[in-house]
Design a protein around this motif. Structure first.
Motif, PDB file in Angstrom:
ATOM      1  N   PHE A 112      -9.225 -42.002 -28.570  1.00 51.41           N
ATOM      2  CA  PHE A 112      -8.479 -41.980 -29.829  1.00 51.41           C
ATOM      3  C   PHE A 112      -7.315 -42.965 -29.836  1.00 51.41           C
ATOM      4  O   PHE A 112      -6.749 -43.253 -30.891  1.00 51.41           O
ATOM      5  CB  PHE A 112      -7.953 -40.568 -30.101  1.00 51.41           C
ATOM      6  CG  PHE A 112      -9.007 -39.508 -30.034  1.00 51.41           C
ATOM      7  CD1 PHE A 112     -10.093 -39.524 -30.891  1.00 51.41           C
ATOM      8  CD2 PHE A 112      -8.936 -38.496 -29.085  1.00 51.41           C
ATOM      9  CE1 PHE A 112     -11.081 -38.552 -30.820  1.00 51.41           C
ATOM     10  CE2 PHE A 112      -9.916 -37.517 -29.003  1.00 51.41           C
ATOM     11  CZ  PHE A 112     -10.988 -37.543 -29.875  1.00 51.41           C
ATOM     12  N   TYR A 113      -6.957 -43.475 -28.665  1.00 53.06           N
ATOM     13  CA  TYR A 113      -5.804 -44.365 -28.560  1.00 53.06           C
ATOM     14  C   TYR A 113      -6.192 -45.807 -28.238  1.00 53.06           C
ATOM     15  O   TYR A 113      -5.339 -46.698 -28.308  1.00 53.06           O
ATOM     16  CB  TYR A 113      -4.848 -43.852 -27.473  1.00 53.06           C
ATOM     17  CG  TYR A 113      -4.280 -42.486 -27.756  1.00 53.06           C
ATOM     18  CD1 TYR A 113      -3.081 -42.342 -28.447  1.00 53.06           C
ATOM     19  CD2 TYR A 113      -4.936 -41.327 -27.351  1.00 53.06           C
ATOM     20  CE1 TYR A 113      -2.552 -41.087 -28.711  1.00 53.06           C
ATOM     21  CE2 TYR A 113      -4.419 -40.068 -27.610  1.00 53.06           C
ATOM     22  CZ  TYR A 113      -3.225 -39.958 -28.295  1.00 53.06           C
ATOM     23  OH  TYR A 113      -2.700 -38.717 -28.574  1.00 53.06           O
ATOM     24  N   THR A 114      -7.440 -46.041 -27.868  1.00 57.72           N
ATOM     25  CA  THR A 114      -7.835 -47.362 -27.379  1.00 57.72           C
ATOM     26  C   THR A 114      -8.766 -48.126 -28.324  1.00 57.72           C
ATOM     27  O   THR A 114      -9.150 -49.241 -28.011  1.00 57.72           O
ATOM     28  CB  THR A 114      -8.516 -47.240 -26.002  1.00 57.72           C
ATOM     29  OG1 THR A 114      -9.629 -46.329 -26.105  1.00 57.72           O
ATOM     30  CG2 THR A 114      -7.536 -46.704 -24.971  1.00 57.72           C
ATOM     31  N   ARG A 115      -9.161 -47.511 -29.446  1.00 61.03           N
ATOM     32  CA  ARG A 115      -9.960 -48.224 -30.439  1.00 61.03           C
ATOM     33  C   ARG A 115      -9.711 -47.619 -31.808  1.00 61.03           C
ATOM     34  O   ARG A 115      -9.160 -46.513 -31.921  1.00 61.03           O
ATOM     35  CB  ARG A 115     -11.466 -48.168 -30.125  1.00 61.03           C
ATOM     36  CG  ARG A 115     -12.083 -46.796 -30.198  1.00 61.03           C
ATOM     37  CD  ARG A 115     -12.304 -46.172 -28.868  1.00 61.03           C
ATOM     38  NE  ARG A 115     -13.347 -46.808 -28.096  1.00 61.03           N
ATOM     39  CZ  ARG A 115     -13.251 -47.047 -26.801  1.00 61.03           C
ATOM     40  NH1 ARG A 115     -12.162 -46.681 -26.166  1.00 61.03           N
ATOM     41  NH2 ARG A 115     -14.235 -47.608 -26.122  1.00 61.03           N
ATOM     42  N   LEU A 120     -14.826 -46.143 -33.187  1.00 58.34           N
ATOM     43  CA  LEU A 120     -15.217 -44.953 -32.443  1.00 58.34           C
ATOM     44  C   LEU A 120     -16.363 -44.231 -33.156  1.00 58.34           C
ATOM     45  O   LEU A 120     -17.312 -43.757 -32.504  1.00 58.34           O
ATOM     46  CB  LEU A 120     -14.019 -44.014 -32.290  1.00 58.34           C
ATOM     47  CG  LEU A 120     -14.277 -42.693 -31.545  1.00 58.34           C
ATOM     48  CD1 LEU A 120     -14.810 -42.966 -30.143  1.00 58.34           C
ATOM     49  CD2 LEU A 120     -13.000 -41.855 -31.485  1.00 58.34           C
ATOM     50  N   LYS A 121     -16.295 -44.170 -34.467  1.00 57.87           N
ATOM     51  CA  LYS A 121     -17.362 -43.527 -35.243  1.00 57.87           C
ATOM     52  C   LYS A 121     -18.705 -44.213 -34.985  1.00 57.87           C
ATOM     53  O   LYS A 121     -19.722 -43.542 -34.724  1.00 57.87           O
ATOM     54  CB  LYS A 121     -17.023 -43.586 -36.727  1.00 57.87           C
ATOM     55  CG  LYS A 121     -18.141 -43.118 -37.648  1.00 57.87           C
ATOM     56  CD  LYS A 121     -17.851 -43.515 -39.084  1.00 57.87           C
ATOM     57  CE  LYS A 121     -19.088 -43.357 -39.944  1.00 57.87           C
ATOM     58  NZ  LYS A 121     -18.916 -43.906 -41.300  1.00 57.87           N
ATOM     59  N   GLU A 125     -21.981 -42.549 -33.176  1.00 64.67           N
ATOM     60  CA  GLU A 125     -23.260 -42.549 -33.887  1.00 64.67           C
ATOM     61  C   GLU A 125     -24.355 -43.176 -33.031  1.00 64.67           C
ATOM     62  O   GLU A 125     -25.489 -42.669 -32.974  1.00 64.67           O
ATOM     63  CB  GLU A 125     -23.124 -43.295 -35.212  1.00 64.67           C
ATOM     64  CG  GLU A 125     -22.381 -42.524 -36.289  1.00 64.67           C
ATOM     65  CD  GLU A 125     -22.204 -43.326 -37.556  1.00 64.67           C
ATOM     66  OE1 GLU A 125     -22.147 -42.728 -38.642  1.00 64.67           O
ATOM     67  OE2 GLU A 125     -22.103 -44.585 -37.474  1.00 64.67           O
ATOM     68  N   THR A 126     -24.031 -44.281 -32.350  1.00 60.77           N
ATOM     69  CA  THR A 126     -25.009 -44.958 -31.492  1.00 60.77           C
ATOM     70  C   THR A 126     -25.428 -44.062 -30.331  1.00 60.77           C
ATOM     71  O   THR A 126     -26.628 -43.929 -30.028  1.00 60.77           O
ATOM     72  CB  THR A 126     -24.416 -46.272 -30.952  1.00 60.77           C
ATOM     73  OG1 THR A 126     -24.089 -47.141 -32.049  1.00 60.77           O
ATOM     74  CG2 THR A 126     -25.410 -46.976 -30.038  1.00 60.77           C
ATOM     75  N   ILE A 127     -24.447 -43.454 -29.672  1.00 59.13           N
ATOM     76  CA  ILE A 127     -24.745 -42.623 -28.500  1.00 59.13           C
ATOM     77  C   ILE A 127     -25.584 -41.402 -28.894  1.00 59.13           C
ATOM     78  O   ILE A 127     -26.582 -41.078 -28.233  1.00 59.13           O
ATOM     79  CB  ILE A 127     -23.438 -42.162 -27.828  1.00 59.13           C
ATOM     80  CG1 ILE A 127     -22.649 -43.375 -27.321  1.00 59.13           C
ATOM     81  CG2 ILE A 127     -23.742 -41.221 -26.658  1.00 59.13           C
ATOM     82  CD1 ILE A 127     -21.268 -43.039 -26.805  1.00 59.13           C
ATOM     83  N   PHE A 283     -13.385 -39.487 -39.236  1.00 54.18           N
ATOM     84  CA  PHE A 283     -12.912 -40.803 -38.769  1.00 54.18           C
ATOM     85  C   PHE A 283     -12.227 -41.591 -39.893  1.00 54.18           C
ATOM     86  O   PHE A 283     -12.029 -42.798 -39.768  1.00 54.18           O
ATOM     87  CB  PHE A 283     -14.099 -41.587 -38.198  1.00 54.18           C
ATOM     88  CG  PHE A 283     -14.803 -40.880 -37.084  1.00 54.18           C
ATOM     89  CD1 PHE A 283     -14.362 -41.024 -35.778  1.00 54.18           C
ATOM     90  CD2 PHE A 283     -15.884 -40.040 -37.327  1.00 54.18           C
ATOM     91  CE1 PHE A 283     -15.005 -40.360 -34.735  1.00 54.18           C
ATOM     92  CE2 PHE A 283     -16.529 -39.373 -36.302  1.00 54.18           C
ATOM     93  CZ  PHE A 283     -16.080 -39.529 -34.995  1.00 54.18           C
ATOM     94  N   ASP A 284     -11.851 -40.912 -40.957  1.00 48.95           N
ATOM     95  CA  ASP A 284     -11.201 -41.541 -42.112  1.00 48.95           C
ATOM     96  C   ASP A 284      -9.703 -41.231 -42.082  1.00 48.95           C
ATOM     97  O   ASP A 284      -9.289 -40.081 -42.239  1.00 48.95           O
ATOM     98  CB  ASP A 284     -11.824 -41.006 -43.405  1.00 48.95           C
ATOM     99  CG  ASP A 284     -11.294 -41.695 -44.649  1.00 48.95           C
ATOM    100  OD1 ASP A 284     -10.120 -42.120 -44.644  1.00 48.95           O
ATOM    101  OD2 ASP A 284     -12.033 -41.804 -45.630  1.00 48.95           O
ATOM    102  N   LYS A 285      -8.869 -42.240 -41.863  1.00 48.47           N
ATOM    103  CA  LYS A 285      -7.427 -42.046 -41.737  1.00 48.47           C
ATOM    104  C   LYS A 285      -6.824 -41.392 -42.974  1.00 48.47           C
ATOM    105  O   LYS A 285      -5.965 -40.499 -42.861  1.00 48.47           O
ATOM    106  CB  LYS A 285      -6.734 -43.393 -41.482  1.00 48.47           C
ATOM    107  CG  LYS A 285      -5.212 -43.279 -41.370  1.00 48.47           C
ATOM    108  CD  LYS A 285      -4.574 -44.617 -41.066  1.00 48.47           C
ATOM    109  CE  LYS A 285      -4.615 -45.556 -42.265  1.00 48.47           C
ATOM    110  NZ  LYS A 285      -3.848 -46.799 -42.028  1.00 48.47           N
TER     111      LYS A 285
END
Length: 421
Positions: A112-115, A120-121, A125-127, A283-285
């Motif tokens: 949550f702090y590095t991207r 991140l979303k 989704e990919t994983i 994931f929407d600020k």
């Protein structure tokens, strides 16, 4: 007339409204960081563990109280970078009352702090697509807002709350102040509002102090603070040395620049009341900031007594001005839409009734007459059913410690429960 904030000059004659001396209005040019700090998501499906070249999967030797299997999932969005841990995945529930294809993941804090949240979303989704699981719900979401405590008068406000000068608005609630004594002086480092087991729980605490006394300094948090304009160097955190035995050495530092965190812990029952809540919302600020503002209503809002001879002596007190903070972090407010009220005021009472019936079921030799009402209530309310499935294993674990309950047959419980599906 009582002055609310000690950071202000005496305004007994000049200022009729003490609220103007408080909060972000003291210095609204200060930086702020906002984001997610803790996230647990539920998915559906049977995880594909074999043949995953893009992922690294480390299986735990044992599961936990709720799930038989636990796996650490590693991934890298780029082939030239080493894989890093993204989340721990729990699956194959032990209890038959939990859907067999339910998968739960808890994301690593550093993500949550590095991207950015959008990056991140895409990565999650990919994983999860590689694992063959699909999003089901959000089990827990912690939102954090970091600000300069001195500029917002947070420390002073907490003192006045403890003294009764400031008041909590809304219904009666549990309050826990976090204090420590140094050289005989009591210092307040934060406050917890409500119960941790409730559908929402608020924490306001000195985040700088937590980082300094914690076992892990979490340098990625310092980097995130620096990226939004916090002057980390002036806080003297980087000069806080570590001893060879892992303990941190004491040293004098200026606490005026300490960063304080305003945090809300929200669980599935609260999030279920939001209209059209989706994976994208997480994931929407703009959505998340509005959600934080919505959560504080009638829960962590403050008031003060004007002392005037008027009908309504209590006025709102702004410790944080969300309008100006939103401008600072470039967030749009008011995007939350709640469902029409379908949960009655007796929701918590119903939860207690269910737990009481469950306790009686085990106390009186697992008699069906105690379990039947529980099934009837759960079948008529899907939100309560989700809540029950998330709590029942903890309740059974709690009941096993109860000396008044001689024996618990979980297999019999599962068969009884399934009789009324």
């Amino acid at each position: 007339m009582l002055t609310i904030n000690s950071n202000c000059e005496n305004t007994e004659k000049k200022e009729k409204n003490p609220i103007k001396c408080n909060g972000i209005q003291l210095d609204h040019s200060q930086s702020a960081w906002f984001g997610v700090d803790y996230l647990v998501l539920s998915f559906k499906g049977s995880p594909l563990l074999k043949g995953q070249k893009s992922l690294k999967l480390d299986m735990h030797q044992y599961g936990n109280r709720t799930y038989k299997k636990m796996v650490d999932v590693y991934y890298s969005p780029s082939t030239d970078k080493p894989k890093e841990k993204y989340f721990i995945m729990n699956f194959e529930p032990k209890s038959e009352i939990i859907e067999s294809d339910l998968v739960q993941i808890k994301l690593e804090n550093h993500l949550f702090y590095t991207r950015s949240m959008q990056d991140l979303k895409k990565e999650i989704e990919t994983i999860t697509e590689l694992l063959g699981i699909s999003f089901h719900s959000c089990s827990r979401l912690d939102l954090a807002l970091d600000v300069h405590g001195n500029s917002h008068g947070i420390s002073t406000s907490l003192k006045q709350l403890n003294q009764g000068t400031l008041l909590f608005a809304g219904r009666p609630k549990e309050i826990a102040f976090y204090t420590k004594v140094k050289k005989g002086v009591v210092t307040c480092n934060g406050v917890g509002i409500g119960k941790k087991s409730a559908y929402k729980y608020c924490r306001i605490y000195n985040k700088t102090n937590e980082i300094l006394i914690g076992k892990n300094s979490k340098p990625y948090i310092l980097d995130a603070w620096r990226s939004v304009g916090f002057d980390i160097e002036s806080m003297n955190i980087l000069n806080y040395d570590y001893a060879t035995n892992g303990q941190k050495k004491n040293f004098n530092r200026d606490t005026n620049n300490d960063i304080w965190r305003y945090e809300y812990q929200l669980n599935r029952a609260y999030l279920a009341k939001l209209k059209d809540f989706t994976f994208d919302n997480i994931f929407d600020k703009h959505f998340l900031f509005s959600l934080l503002e919505e959560a504080k209503k009638n829960h962590s809002e403050l008031k003060y007594n004007t002392g005037k001879s008027e009908i309504n002596k209590e006025k709102d007190f702004l410790m944080l001005d969300f309008k100006k903070i939103a401008q600072r972090i470039k967030a749009v407010r008011g995007v939350i839409e709640r469902l029409p009220r379908t949960i009655k005021d007796t929701f918590i009472g119903t939860q207690r009734l269910i737990k009481g019936n469950l306790r009686n079921y085990f106390s009186y030799g697992q008699k069906l007459e105690f379990l039947m009402p529980i099934r009837q209530i759960l079948d008529s309310n899907p939100i309560l059913k989700d809540w029950y499935y998330s709590k029942v294993s903890n309740y059974i674990y709690e009941f096993k410690k109860d000396t008044k309950i001689n024996f618990i047959n979980e297999n019999l419980y599962n068969s009884h429960f399934e009789l009324y599906c």
